[in-house]
Structures are given as C-alpha cells and as structure tokens.
Design an enzyme around this catalytic site. Structure first.
Site: not given
Ligand code: PDD
Length: 285
Positions: A98, A203, A31, A50, A146, A179, A100
């Site tokens: 289903r 991320l 996502y 990304r 992501k 993070e 994997h």
């Molecule tokens: N999340 N790290 C993680 C684990 C995140 O889920 C996010 C953002 C970030 C920041 O990335 P960016 O600056 O590109 O938004 C770092 C989004 C906002 C979410 O899951 O809603």
C-alpha cells in the site's frame, strides 16, 4: 456464471483477488459496461475507445490489444446464458504494497470481466416514465474517466433510492446540468433535443452518442450546450440514457411534473428509432 479473471475463464465463486489489489485499496482502476444484444456486443469499438481514454487518463497501459479484447468478450458471451447480456469490464493497477504512488516497478494489471442478464426496463417505466430527484454534483473534475471509484455516484444514487426515485439528476454548482448518477440526461424544448457538452464534467456516454446520431439521421433538431437548472424544470420532456437502461422518460423531478407528466412525443419517437437501429445493427453483425 463464468467470469474472466487475469487470463482465465472460471466460475464466479473461484474468482478471488488479493486484498492488496489497488482497486480494493484505492479504487485505482477503470471500467466499462457493454450491452450485448442477440449475443453481439453493441458498439464494441466505441467502448474500447472510451476504455483507452480512461486508461490513458490514469496512466495505466492497456493490457490487451483490441483484437484480444474482442476475443475475450466474445468468449465470455458464449460461456454465459442469455441472448441479451451486459458485460462488466474492470481493470485495476494490480496488487502492490500500500502506497498511493504507482508501484515501482509496475505490476501486472488486474483484469476482470463478468456477464449479467440484460433486463429490459419494465413496461410500466416505459409507459409512465420514471421519477428523479436533483442534487448538487459534488464529484471531482475528471468525470470523463470511467473510474471504478464511484462513491459519490453511489451516494447520489442512494438519495434517489431513498426518495423512491429511479435516478438523481446532477447539477454542477447547483446551476447547470451535468448527467445522472449512472446515466446521461437530455432535455427537450419546443421540439429540439438539448444535450450537455461532453467535457470533463460528464461521462461521454455511448448511448448518448447513439441518440444524437439517430436524431441527426432522422431530421430531429438537436443542440449541444450548457443546460441551466431552471431549464430542466421548464422542459417539455427529460430523457435519461445508459447502456443498461437504454432510453427512459423522466416525468417528475423533485416531485414537480415535467411537461404534461407523461412520456412525450420525442421519447416515443427516439425509443422506437433506437429499437429499430439496434435490430439493424444486430442483423448486420
Ligand atoms: N453507467 N454517466 C454515468 C455517470 C454513467 O455511470 C453511465 C453508465 C452513463 C451512460 O453511459 P453509457 O451510455 O455509455 O452506458 C453516463 C453504467 C451503465 C454503469 O455504471 O453501470
């Protein structure tokens, strides 16, 4: 509220997916979250890059070319209310029996996008900063993807919510900063902005890049390196960044006051520069 599902713009109530969708069954998908200011998508090219990285990592072909994505997102923005929105973009490996292993032959990916109002952080959070907790980062070793399978992030974030805090700062091996549960984390020491490296343990945030670019353009010293747990608690300031929360100061971690307990000079400067940058980008869009 109009959403996009598999080629159609429809009311959210009509957006239904089969229960055998691999996103539902396995969390098999990726996502993006894209902020929209004054009806312009912020850093679309970077978000699409990304997204491509995430798709390549899970070996899922990109269902659209960048020009097609640009059309879909601008149509979605136009069909929803509000000058400032945030878009949620979600792709799964589609609907299959289903198993994997990937479906053979491959099935069509499921593509879903929705828009929500982009709520600016409350004035109080900007004025006083927010509190966080720290926790061991117990996620897998591909945090650069992501991925929609967010159970560890959900549980880590709930720990913060249970403690009345805004975010959980994650420490790999209980030793160094990676993070936040849904944000990137910076610290400030002696006027230098310190950021963890963009590797497989975090991320690569789009906002993270913007903040480092703004710092470089304005002569603010920055350094990218591992940051130890001890350095977090000894920091002059801690900042969190994300597409939905922009930049916030973290003024307490695990009940310990950071710096003087107030948003510091670096936060104030970067926040102002970020707002100016946003306005400039939107004017030229
Ligand atoms: N999340 N790290 C993680 C684990 C995140 O889920 C996010 C953002 C970030 C920041 O990335 P960016 O600056 O590109 O938004 C770092 C989004 C906002 C979410 O899951 O809603």
């Amino acid at each position: 509220m109009t959403v996009y599902l598999n080629g159609r713009f429809i009311p959210i109530e009509e957006a239904l997916i089969p229960v055998l969708d691999r996103g539902f069954i396995f969390g098999d998908g990726v996502y993006e979250v894209l902020p929209v200011y004054s009806r312009n998508v912020f850093r679309l090219a970077e978000h699409l890059q990304r997204l491509q990285h995430s798709l390549d990592a899970i070996r899922l072909p990109n269902p659209y070319r960048d020009e097609q994505w640009a059309e879909i997102v601008s149509e979605l923005v136009a069909r929803n209310e509000g000058e400032d929105q945030y878009l949620y973009l979600h792709i799964t490996r589609g609907v299959a029996k289903r198993d994997h292993a990937f479906p053979v032959p491959p099935v069509a990916a499921t593509v879903f996008l929705m828009s929500s109002p982009l709520l600016h952080p409350p004035a109080e959070s900007l004025a006083t900063g927010v509190s966080a907790i720290s926790a061991v980062d117990n996620r897998w070793l591909r945090c650069d993807i992501k991925a929609i399978s967010l159970l560890p992030n959900v549980l880590l974030r709930q720990m913060a919510a249970d403690a009345g805090c805004a975010e959980t700062i994650m420490l790999r091996e209980n030793a160094f900063l990676t993070e936040g549960s849904a944000s990137n984390i910076f610290i400030v020491k002696n006027g230098t902005l310190l950021a963890p490296p963009k590797d497989h343990l975090m991320l690569p945030g789009i906002t993270y890049d913007v903040v480092l670019e703004i710092a470089a353009a304005n002569g603010i010293p920055s350094e990218i390196r591992r940051i130890s747990a001890a350095e977090i608690f000894a920091a002059d300031e801690i900042l969190m960044t994300s597409s939905t929360r922009e930049i916030l100061a973290i003024t307490q971690v695990d009940g310990q006051i950071i710096g003087n307990g107030k948003p510091g000079a670096m936060f104030t400067q970067l926040y102002a520069l970020y707002q100016t940058y946003k306005r400039e980008v939107m004017r030229s869009a």
